[in-house]
Scaffold this active site. Structure first.
Site, PDB file in Angstrom:
ATOM      1  N   ARG A 179      -5.447  -1.098   7.216  1.00  0.00           N
ATOM      2  CA  ARG A 179      -5.211  -2.057   8.293  1.00  0.00           C
ATOM      3  C   ARG A 179      -5.103  -1.405   9.666  1.00  0.00           C
ATOM      4  O   ARG A 179      -5.479  -2.007  10.676  1.00  0.00           O
ATOM      5  CB  ARG A 179      -3.946  -2.871   7.977  1.00  0.00           C
ATOM      6  CG  ARG A 179      -4.132  -3.796   6.784  1.00  0.00           C
ATOM      7  CD  ARG A 179      -2.805  -4.277   6.260  1.00  0.00           C
ATOM      8  NE  ARG A 179      -1.997  -3.161   5.784  1.00  0.00           N
ATOM      9  CZ  ARG A 179      -0.719  -3.229   5.480  1.00  0.00           C
ATOM     10  NH1 ARG A 179      -0.088  -4.374   5.593  1.00  0.00           N
ATOM     11  NH2 ARG A 179      -0.073  -2.158   5.046  1.00  0.00           N
ATOM     12  N   CYS A 188      -6.057  -3.887  -6.836  1.00  0.00           N
ATOM     13  CA  CYS A 188      -6.076  -5.186  -6.159  1.00  0.00           C
ATOM     14  C   CYS A 188      -5.059  -6.141  -6.790  1.00  0.00           C
ATOM     15  O   CYS A 188      -5.082  -6.377  -7.995  1.00  0.00           O
ATOM     16  CB  CYS A 188      -7.472  -5.806  -6.203  1.00  0.00           C
ATOM     17  SG  CYS A 188      -7.494  -7.393  -5.358  1.00  0.00           S
ATOM     18  N   LYS A 208      -8.573   4.149  -7.397  1.00  0.00           N
ATOM     19  CA  LYS A 208      -7.567   3.791  -6.398  1.00  0.00           C
ATOM     20  C   LYS A 208      -6.601   2.815  -7.048  1.00  0.00           C
ATOM     21  O   LYS A 208      -7.036   1.861  -7.714  1.00  0.00           O
ATOM     22  CB  LYS A 208      -8.247   3.150  -5.181  1.00  0.00           C
ATOM     23  CG  LYS A 208      -7.288   2.701  -4.100  1.00  0.00           C
ATOM     24  CD  LYS A 208      -8.048   2.378  -2.819  1.00  0.00           C
ATOM     25  CE  LYS A 208      -7.137   1.860  -1.733  1.00  0.00           C
ATOM     26  NZ  LYS A 208      -6.717   0.461  -1.947  1.00  0.00           N
ATOM     27  N   ASP A 238       0.458   2.091   5.125  1.00  0.00           N
ATOM     28  CA  ASP A 238       1.257   2.088   6.360  1.00  0.00           C
ATOM     29  C   ASP A 238       1.048   3.289   7.258  1.00  0.00           C
ATOM     30  O   ASP A 238       2.008   3.802   7.833  1.00  0.00           O
ATOM     31  CB  ASP A 238       2.741   1.902   6.036  1.00  0.00           C
ATOM     32  CG  ASP A 238       3.032   0.480   5.584  1.00  0.00           C
ATOM     33  OD1 ASP A 238       2.365  -0.449   6.086  1.00  0.00           O
ATOM     34  OD2 ASP A 238       3.901   0.299   4.716  1.00  0.00           O
ATOM     35  N   PRO A 251     -11.122   1.124   1.402  1.00  0.00           N
ATOM     36  CA  PRO A 251     -11.970  -0.035   1.100  1.00  0.00           C
ATOM     37  C   PRO A 251     -11.244  -1.317   1.491  1.00  0.00           C
ATOM     38  O   PRO A 251     -10.055  -1.469   1.185  1.00  0.00           O
ATOM     39  CB  PRO A 251     -12.135   0.041  -0.428  1.00  0.00           C
ATOM     40  CG  PRO A 251     -10.980   0.854  -0.923  1.00  0.00           C
ATOM     41  CD  PRO A 251     -10.603   1.785   0.199  1.00  0.00           C
TER      42      PRO A 251
HETATM   43  C1  FMN Z   1      -8.233  -7.269   4.317  1.00  0.00           C
HETATM   44  C2  FMN Z   1      -7.998  -6.256   3.229  1.00  0.00           C
HETATM   45  C3  FMN Z   1      -8.931  -6.099   2.220  1.00  0.00           C
HETATM   46  C4  FMN Z   1      -8.721  -5.148   1.230  1.00  0.00           C
HETATM   47  N1  FMN Z   1      -9.688  -4.960   0.285  1.00  0.00           N
HETATM   48  C5  FMN Z   1      -9.541  -3.936  -0.600  1.00  0.00           C
HETATM   49  C6  FMN Z   1     -10.605  -3.600  -1.482  1.00  0.00           C
HETATM   50  O1  FMN Z   1     -11.686  -4.203  -1.479  1.00  0.00           O
HETATM   51  N2  FMN Z   1     -10.402  -2.564  -2.362  1.00  0.00           N
HETATM   52  C7  FMN Z   1      -9.223  -1.852  -2.392  1.00  0.00           C
HETATM   53  O2  FMN Z   1      -9.085  -0.915  -3.188  1.00  0.00           O
HETATM   54  N3  FMN Z   1      -8.221  -2.151  -1.557  1.00  0.00           N
HETATM   55  C8  FMN Z   1      -8.372  -3.138  -0.648  1.00  0.00           C
HETATM   56  N4  FMN Z   1      -7.372  -3.370   0.253  1.00  0.00           N
HETATM   57  C9  FMN Z   1      -6.191  -2.504   0.258  1.00  0.00           C
HETATM   58  C10 FMN Z   1      -6.396  -1.337   1.221  1.00  0.00           C
HETATM   59  O3  FMN Z   1      -7.454  -0.514   0.799  1.00  0.00           O
HETATM   60  C11 FMN Z   1      -5.113  -0.487   1.322  1.00  0.00           C
HETATM   61  O4  FMN Z   1      -4.806   0.024   0.057  1.00  0.00           O
HETATM   62  C12 FMN Z   1      -3.920  -1.293   1.831  1.00  0.00           C
HETATM   63  O5  FMN Z   1      -4.269  -2.121   2.899  1.00  0.00           O
HETATM   64  C13 FMN Z   1      -2.771  -0.360   2.243  1.00  0.00           C
HETATM   65  O6  FMN Z   1      -3.197   0.538   3.235  1.00  0.00           O
HETATM   66  P1  FMN Z   1      -2.895   0.270   4.815  1.00  0.00           P
HETATM   67  O7  FMN Z   1      -1.409   0.144   4.958  1.00  0.00           O
HETATM   68  O8  FMN Z   1      -3.439   1.508   5.494  1.00  0.00           O
HETATM   69  O9  FMN Z   1      -3.586  -0.981   5.185  1.00  0.00           O
HETATM   70  C14 FMN Z   1      -7.551  -4.345   1.229  1.00  0.00           C
HETATM   71  C15 FMN Z   1      -6.611  -4.530   2.237  1.00  0.00           C
HETATM   72  C16 FMN Z   1      -6.830  -5.443   3.239  1.00  0.00           C
HETATM   73  C17 FMN Z   1      -5.819  -5.567   4.316  1.00  0.00           C
END
Ligand code: FMN
Length: 347
Positions: A225, A100, A139, A202, A16
């Site tokens: 991301r 969050c 989460k 990551d 998300p």
């Molecule tokens: C722009 C952005 C918005 C995000 N919005 C949410 C969200 O609405 N709900 C949530 O549980 N995590 C949110 N996250 C966190 C991501 O779901 C994820 O846990 C975090 O980016 C780490 O994973 P990654 O390294 O694959 O990006 C957000 C992250 C980013 C970068």
């Protein structure tokens, strides 16, 4: 991995992300192989008040399924009301955000703030589970800060509450997005878990995804991301899992056409004005590393007619064909793994 009647082996999941995982992007990622997608987080308070923009975020399409709606809030009352409203939009499951870190969420006692109040977190989870007829997942992060990592306790509490799967981002709240996600804590939680654990944090390449599965023993993995401007990551992970071979990186044509596909979906769901406007922040990542990209980006973000945007992209594709013949196009893999200029995040 089982969540209620859903049963997918080693799913690769779109995380998300606020302002990113709208219907258009979810659908795009689905087309590129994501097994499960999540909505952006949705404020329980705003749902309760019937804020139109928030309510609209509950809409999901058949082609996205399985899809989860994610909600956040700080009180049992607001969360059960929001859960009941969300259920009427028939997501495959409902997810609760306990991760969050931002001021607008954690600063108001929701999201990651509940890592400091595990009893309240459990009470919210239990109340939501009891309120709806669909599966409920959660989460979270591994703890509030490095002196209070409590993911194993949180996991047990959520299991007791009836949560059906837990996605864990391997950072604390105080890490925000700094450093590397700690996959060891995800592995530790997985060892204690009786429900599926989804590992997050990551994953930037297909190889990272395989490493995440093997280092954590997780039942599913979640990519955030790494999918922005790069929906190909899902098919690449699937390809590597299936064949053991790393798929070639998408070339400039595929990337430009993914941007066009994204724009079309965005306009379809949000209309010309907003669909076009909201796409503007994505062009930089779709086109990253291509020759003379700043010029084309400048014209893309000024153009108000979305069909003209497509024309600009197509003529840039033709321009890139020339650069490719001159050997001036870098391999995508070369820069997608360079995160020194990571997206500026306000989440
Ligand atoms: C722009 C952005 C918005 C995000 N919005 C949410 C969200 O609405 N709900 C949530 O549980 N995590 C949110 N996250 C966190 C991501 O779901 C994820 O846990 C975090 O980016 C780490 O994973 P990654 O390294 O694959 O990006 C957000 C992250 C980013 C970068």
């Amino acid at each position: 991995m089982k969540i209620g009647t859903l049963d997918i082996e080693r799913p690769v999941i779109l995380a998300p992300m606020e302002d990113v995982t709208d219907r258009a992007f979810r659908q795009l990622c689905k087309r590129h192989g994501a097994d499960i997608v999540y909505t952006e987080f949705i404020s329980a308070e705003a749902l309760r008040r019937g804020v139109e923009k928030t309510v609209r975020k509950l809409q999901v399409d058949a082609v996205e399924r399985p899809v989860a709606v994610q909600i956040f809030g700080s009180t049992v009352e607001s969360m059960i009301e929001a859960a009941a409203v969300a259920e009427t939009y028939s997501p495959d499951f409902l997810d609760i955000n306990f991760g969050c870190p931002t001021k607008k969420v954690a600063g108001k006692g929701a999201g990651a703030a509940l890592l400091k109040e595990p009893e309240k977190m459990q009470a919210i989870a239990e109340a939501v589970v009891n309120r709806v007829g669909i599966p409920v997942t959660a989460k979270t992060r591994i703890g509030w800060d490095h002196d209070s990592i409590n993911i194993v306790d949180v996991l047990h509490r959520l299991e007791d509450a009836g949560i059906m799967a837990l996605a864990i981002h391997g950072r604390t709240r105080s890490d925000m997005y700094k450093g590397r996600a700690n996959w060891n804590w995800i592995a530790e939680a997985r060892r204690h878990a009786t429900i599926p654990v989804i590992a997050n944090g990551d994953i930037w390449s297909a190889e990272d995804a395989i490493a995440m599965f093997s280092q954590t023993g997780a039942d599913g993995i979640m990519i955030g991301r790494g999918s922005i401007g790069n929906p190909f990551i899902f098919s690449q992970v699937k390809h590597l899992m299936k064949t053991g071979i790393v798929a070639p990186p998408p070339d400039y044509r595929e990337r430009i056409h993914a941007a066009i596909e994204h724009l079309r979906l965005s306009v379809q769901y949000k209309g010309e004005k907003y669909g076009n406007l909201e796409m503007r922040r994505h062009y930089a990542t779709y086109l990253k590393g291509l020759p003379k990209v700043s010029q084309v980006r400048n014209s893309l973000v000024r153009e108000e007619n979305w069909e003209h945007v497509i024309e600009i992209l197509l003529s840039y594709e033709a321009e890139c064909a020339g650069y490719a013949r001159e050997g001036r196009i870098k391999e995508y893999a070369e820069y997608i793994n360079d995160h020194s200029d990571k997206l500026v995040l306000n989440y």
